[in-house]
Design an enzyme around this catalytic site. Structure first.
Site, short mmCIF file in Angstrom:
data_model
loop_
_atom_site.label_atom_id
_atom_site.label_comp_id
_atom_site.label_asym_id
_atom_site.label_seq_id
_atom_site.Cartn_x
_atom_site.Cartn_y
_atom_site.Cartn_z
N GLY A 134 3.19 -6.71 -2.60
CA GLY A 134 4.66 -6.72 -2.54
C GLY A 134 5.26 -7.37 -3.77
O GLY A 134 6.16 -6.81 -4.39
N ALA A 135 4.76 -8.53 -4.10
CA ALA A 135 5.30 -9.26 -5.24
C ALA A 135 4.37 -10.41 -5.61
O ALA A 135 3.50 -10.79 -4.83
CB ALA A 135 6.68 -9.81 -4.92
N MET A 136 4.60 -10.97 -6.81
CA MET A 136 3.71 -12.01 -7.33
C MET A 136 4.51 -13.12 -7.99
O MET A 136 5.42 -12.86 -8.77
CB MET A 136 2.72 -11.36 -8.30
CG MET A 136 1.78 -12.33 -8.99
SD MET A 136 0.68 -13.15 -7.79
CE MET A 136 0.38 -14.68 -8.66
N GLU A 137 4.11 -14.36 -7.68
CA GLU A 137 4.91 -15.54 -8.02
C GLU A 137 4.64 -16.15 -9.38
O GLU A 137 4.88 -17.34 -9.57
CB GLU A 137 4.64 -16.61 -6.96
CG GLU A 137 3.22 -17.24 -6.99
CD GLU A 137 2.21 -16.59 -6.06
OE1 GLU A 137 2.39 -15.40 -5.74
OE2 GLU A 137 1.24 -17.25 -5.67
N ASN A 138 4.18 -15.39 -10.37
CA ASN A 138 3.89 -15.95 -11.69
C ASN A 138 4.99 -16.92 -12.13
O ASN A 138 6.18 -16.64 -11.96
CB ASN A 138 3.80 -14.84 -12.74
CG ASN A 138 3.02 -13.65 -12.25
OD1 ASN A 138 1.85 -13.78 -11.94
ND2 ASN A 138 3.68 -12.51 -12.13
N GLU A 146 8.49 -15.56 -2.94
CA GLU A 146 7.96 -15.79 -4.30
C GLU A 146 8.67 -16.97 -4.95
O GLU A 146 8.06 -17.76 -5.68
CB GLU A 146 8.08 -14.54 -5.16
CG GLU A 146 7.45 -13.27 -4.57
CD GLU A 146 6.03 -13.44 -4.04
OE1 GLU A 146 5.31 -14.36 -4.49
OE2 GLU A 146 5.62 -12.66 -3.15
N HIS A 201 7.18 -20.24 -3.73
CA HIS A 201 5.88 -20.56 -4.33
C HIS A 201 6.02 -21.47 -5.56
O HIS A 201 5.06 -22.11 -5.95
CB HIS A 201 5.18 -19.27 -4.79
CG HIS A 201 4.26 -18.67 -3.76
ND1 HIS A 201 3.34 -19.40 -3.05
CD2 HIS A 201 4.09 -17.38 -3.38
CE1 HIS A 201 2.66 -18.58 -2.24
NE2 HIS A 201 3.10 -17.35 -2.41
N GLU A 250 -0.34 -19.77 0.72
CA GLU A 250 0.25 -18.60 1.39
C GLU A 250 0.77 -18.93 2.79
O GLU A 250 1.87 -18.52 3.16
CB GLU A 250 -0.74 -17.44 1.43
CG GLU A 250 -1.09 -16.87 0.04
CD GLU A 250 0.12 -16.39 -0.77
OE1 GLU A 250 1.22 -16.25 -0.21
OE2 GLU A 250 -0.04 -16.16 -1.99
N GLU A 268 -3.55 -12.80 -10.20
CA GLU A 268 -4.13 -13.31 -8.96
C GLU A 268 -4.95 -12.20 -8.32
O GLU A 268 -4.48 -11.07 -8.26
CB GLU A 268 -3.04 -13.75 -7.98
CG GLU A 268 -3.63 -14.42 -6.75
CD GLU A 268 -2.58 -14.89 -5.72
OE1 GLU A 268 -1.38 -14.66 -5.93
OE2 GLU A 268 -3.00 -15.47 -4.73
N1 BES Z 1 0.53 -14.28 -4.22
C1 BES Z 1 0.90 -13.15 -3.44
C2 BES Z 1 0.69 -11.84 -4.09
C3 BES Z 1 -0.71 -11.44 -4.43
C4 BES Z 1 -1.77 -11.73 -3.65
C5 BES Z 1 -0.93 -10.70 -5.53
C6 BES Z 1 -3.05 -11.32 -4.01
C7 BES Z 1 -2.19 -10.31 -5.88
C8 BES Z 1 -3.25 -10.61 -5.12
C9 BES Z 1 2.38 -13.21 -3.06
O1 BES Z 1 2.95 -14.46 -3.05
C10 BES Z 1 2.50 -12.65 -1.68
O2 BES Z 1 1.98 -13.23 -0.79
N2 BES Z 1 3.17 -11.52 -1.53
C11 BES Z 1 3.29 -10.82 -0.30
C12 BES Z 1 4.68 -10.80 0.21
C13 BES Z 1 5.05 -12.01 0.98
C14 BES Z 1 6.50 -11.93 1.45
C15 BES Z 1 4.15 -12.30 2.14
C16 BES Z 1 2.87 -9.39 -0.59
O3 BES Z 1 2.75 -9.04 -1.75
O4 BES Z 1 2.64 -8.66 0.37
ZN ZN Z 2 2.58 -15.60 -1.36
#
Ligand code: BES
Ligand code: ZN
Length: 748
Positions: free
Chosen positions: A268-272, A305, A308, A327, A128
């Protein structure tokens, strides 16, 4: 690995066109090597029914070395296709066909952390928003959803673990010490949800039985040295799975759920799908090194995640203008999850703080953009607090307007109706309208108009008729992209307190109902509401729960603020009243010529002391209520900022409170310092926060007894929250012990 060859292009929402070719299946095979990984793909395409035979096939691709290309088994000739730094275009293709190709990529040289890269020697992907195009040529857009099968081959010693999305269907040995794993994801997904992880990782396992009785394998993959640090993340995952079943009726849909923690990760993290990748700071924790807030952060991100899986994965975004569709909605869901499991009031206070401190300035500055932007240049710069946090507020307002249950039904309807599809925020709102019967047309302006609306309230009491009149005026300042703003549809939750602080039933002229919190629906620039049968001296509690992301202009008398600080039944507004009163007094003190009168009034100090002995209030909320507005926040309210003076006066105010409340502070400190086993039970978290707050005030006077307490807490603390709290008191003091304690902390 720079992207400097890309000329900036402005993408416009109104220029959206559906893809010319859809994808049925994707078969990928990776032969992993740090500097030269081979990726072969076999993709079955089908022309979009609305498209003509003349449409070329356009594939995205960046930093790829194309080794071979075959259409329906026949190698393509140089003239049949065109390769540019960002694409591969084939001018003529049949209605359905299979395209096979091999590309070569260099994971080790990939420092952008998009596509396939190495983190601490492990292979890892991040796709992403547009990272898949750095793996192979493909229509890398979220409205192309396909079924993926992935084969991974690697040297067994280098990569004993081989992971991708979905279910593991086969694994085995190959020549020369290599092995393979074959994965299959039964759910169609956009390429941005593809993931691959391979390396030397250890795995902590658990199980979750869904409410229909399916057993799900849960795995958290980490570096070997971190094996012992996964308990909290695993527990959080199980809580999230249970919560989504209970609140939204959503059951996990694959046989296994994997989380991988890596050190090198942009976000922070990714929802693959089925294979989340996390920055290790959102997985690893134990009480000796992580604070309560660290633990709560992990729970929230794990939840986010996981949620998602439906809001984002099963139903995804048509294009990146719709980013808030997944989001905003998922942030809202993780907020509700955290609120249900912990102190709901403090969760709301924290979320509103983020909104006011970061989103309001964004909305008021040169970067202002709507929750659904009309244009963007670089999508990676669009993961903003507006898309995320204001987006979540828009969802929350719709929940407020519909009511909790109808809203939940609406979300379920949305997920059913659009399962397996790539849709828009309009589709989301339409689904809520269909299921609730409400008209949300005007509400949609929140998605297309940037800027923070201001709502000014004027009240007037009509003694003769016992009527309370409330006049509401809304305006919205222009933003760089839009000068004229149409009125927003604003749900304004209000309450009224009688002289003793009790909630009054609100009877609105011309409407039914007598609830104590009413949702006023503002939809014009100016509107008046009349509340009937209201006794004299009632105090308004406006914007309860922060029911809309607006700036409220309502200068309420000090006495009414003090009354609400003591009694407002809405915990958010109780806090808000305390903050407003404190802010007013601190700013007044800052405006005064001399510093020799007390900063805080008797009214405030007395109200504060009364709150301190409120034994019914949740400790988490009380800590927030008793904490004075921050120096930064005070500074923001001033035109000329003198940081030294702000600090001095705020400290003086704290000393005033410490002196007035000394005995109670001590009592509450001792009441909170039992030595039960550390847990994240909200009650215990609240006790800790209140206890540590009391300690910080007691330490202002640096009395021997307080110093003793603090040193003892530092030394014998069984968790990081308490130790860090004591340390921070000592470090901000003038005591000689500060150096030794700091050194000790460093050594630990
Ligand atoms: N889908 C995003 C992560 C992402 C966004 C990865 C754009 C690469 C490019 C993920 O679901 C997300 O929103 N993560 C947040 C944490 C969340 C608790 C708001 C993050 O990574 O900050
Ligand atoms: Zn997200």
């Amino acid at each position: 690995m720079s992207t400097s060859h890309k000329r900036p292009v402005t993408h416009l929402l109104q220029e959206y066109t559906p893809p010319s070719y859809l994808v049925e299946t994707v078969d990928l095979c990776f032969r992993l090597s740090p500097t030269a990984t081979s990726v072969t793909s076999s993709v079955r395409y089908q022309r979009h029914p609305d498209c003509t035979a003349l449409a070329p096939l356009h594939l995205d691709g960046e930093e790829l070395e194309l080794l071979s290309l075959k259409l329906d088994g026949v190698a393509l000739q140089k003239g049949d296709y065109r390769v540019s730094p960002s694409s591969l275009v084939i001018a003529k293709v049949p209605e359905t066909f299979v395209l096979e190709m091999e590309t070569r990529i260099n994971p080790q040289g990939n420092t952008a952390l998009e596509g396939l890269y190495l983190s601490s020697g492990n292979f890892c992907t991040q796709c992403e928003a547009e990272g898949f195009r750095k793996i192979t040529y493909y229509p890398d857009r979220p409205d192309v959803m396909a079924r993926f099968r992935v084969r991974i081959e690697a040297a067994r010693d280098l990569c004993p673990v081989l992971l991708s999305n979905g279910n593991l269907v086969e694994q085995g040995s190959l020549d020369a010490g290599w092995h393979f794993a074959q994965w299959e994801d039964p759910f169609r997904k956009p390429a941005y949800l593809f993931a691959l992880v391979a390396g030397d990782l250890t795995c902590v396992e658990d199980h979750f039985t869904t409410r229909s009785g399916r057993e799900i394998l849960l795995q958290i993959y980490v570096e070997h040295r971190n094996r012992e640090l996964c308990d909290h993340a695993m527990l959080s995952l199980k809580k999230a799975m249970k919560w989504d079943e209970e609140v939204y009726g959503l059951e996990y849909d694959l046989d296994r759920y994997m989380i991988v923690a890596v050190d090198d990760f942009n976000m922070g993290a990714m929802e693959n799908k089925g294979l989340n990748v996390f920055n290790s700071k959102y997985v690893l924790a134990r009480p000796e090194t992580a604070t309560d807030n660290d633990f709560l952060g992990i729970e929230a991100v794990i939840g986010h995640e996981y949620f998602h899986n439906y809001t984002g994965n099963r139903v995804t975004c048509r294009d990146w203008f719709q980013l808030s569709l997944k989001e905003g909605l998922t942030v809202f869901r993780d907020q509700e999850f955290s609120a249900d499991l912990n102190s709901a009031a403090v969760k709301r206070i924290d979320d509103v703080r983020i909104l006011r401190q970061t989103q309001f300035p964004e909305d008021a500055g040169p970067m202002a953009h709507p929750v659904r932007p009309a244009s963007y240049v670089e999508i990676n710069n669009f993961y903003t607090v507006t898309i995320y946090n204001k987006g979540a507020e828009l969802i929350r307002m719709q929940q407020t307007l519909l009511g909790k249950e109808p809203f939940n039904r609406g979300v379920r309807h949305y997920l059913k109706k659009h399962d397996g599809q790539a849709v828009t925020t309009d589709d989301f709102v339409a689904a809520l309208e269909e299921s609730s019967g409400r008209d949300l047309e005007q509400f949609k302006r929140w998605y297309s108009q940037a800027g923070t609306p201001r709502v000014a309230l004027t009240t007037h009491y009509d003694q003769k008729n016992q009527e309370y009149h409330l006049l509401c005026r809304q305006t919205c300042p222009p933003t760089p992209d839009q000068t004229e703003k149409q009125p927003f549809f604003i749900p304004l939750a209000v309450g009224l307190l009688d002289r003793d602080g009790r909630d009054l039933p609100i009877i609105i002229k011309g409407q039914q109902g007598r609830q104590t919190t009413r949702i006023l629906e503002l939809n014009q620039a100016e509107q008046e509401f009349v509340f009937e049968q209201i006794p004299e001296g009632a105090a308004l509690s406006p914007l309860r729960g922060f029911s809309a992301p607006v700036i409220l202009d309502y200068p309420q008398p000090d006495e009414e603020l003090a009354l609400r600080m003591a009694h407002d039944s809405d915990p958010f507004n109780r806090w808000e009243a305390a903050q407003q009163l404190a802010r007013r007094e601190l700013l007044a003190a800052l405006e005064r010529e001399s510093d020799d009168q007390p900063v805080l009034s008797e009214l405030f100090v007395a109200s504060w002391c009364r709150a301190l002995v409120d034994s019914e209030a949740d400790g988490n909320l009380l800590t927030q209520l008793l904490t004075l507005p921050s120096e930064v926040y005070l500074g923001e309210q001033m035109t000329a900022i003198d940081p030294g003076r702000i600090h001095r006066l705020r400290q003086a105010a704290r000393c005033q409170l410490a002196q007035a409340g000394r005995e109670q502070l001590l009592l509450r400190y001792h009441a909170g310092s039992g030595n039960e086993l550390y847990s994240l039970d909200p009650q215990q978290v609240g006790m800790r926060s209140l206890k540590n707050f009391c300690l910080s005030l007691l330490m202002l006077q640096e009395k021997t007894s307080s110093i003793e307490l603090c040193l003892r807490q530092y030394e014998f603390a069984g968790n990081m929250t308490d130790r860090l709290a004591a340390l921070s008191c000592l470090v901000s003091s003038s005591l000689p012990q500060r150096e030794t304690v700091l050194e000790d902390f460093y050594q630990r």
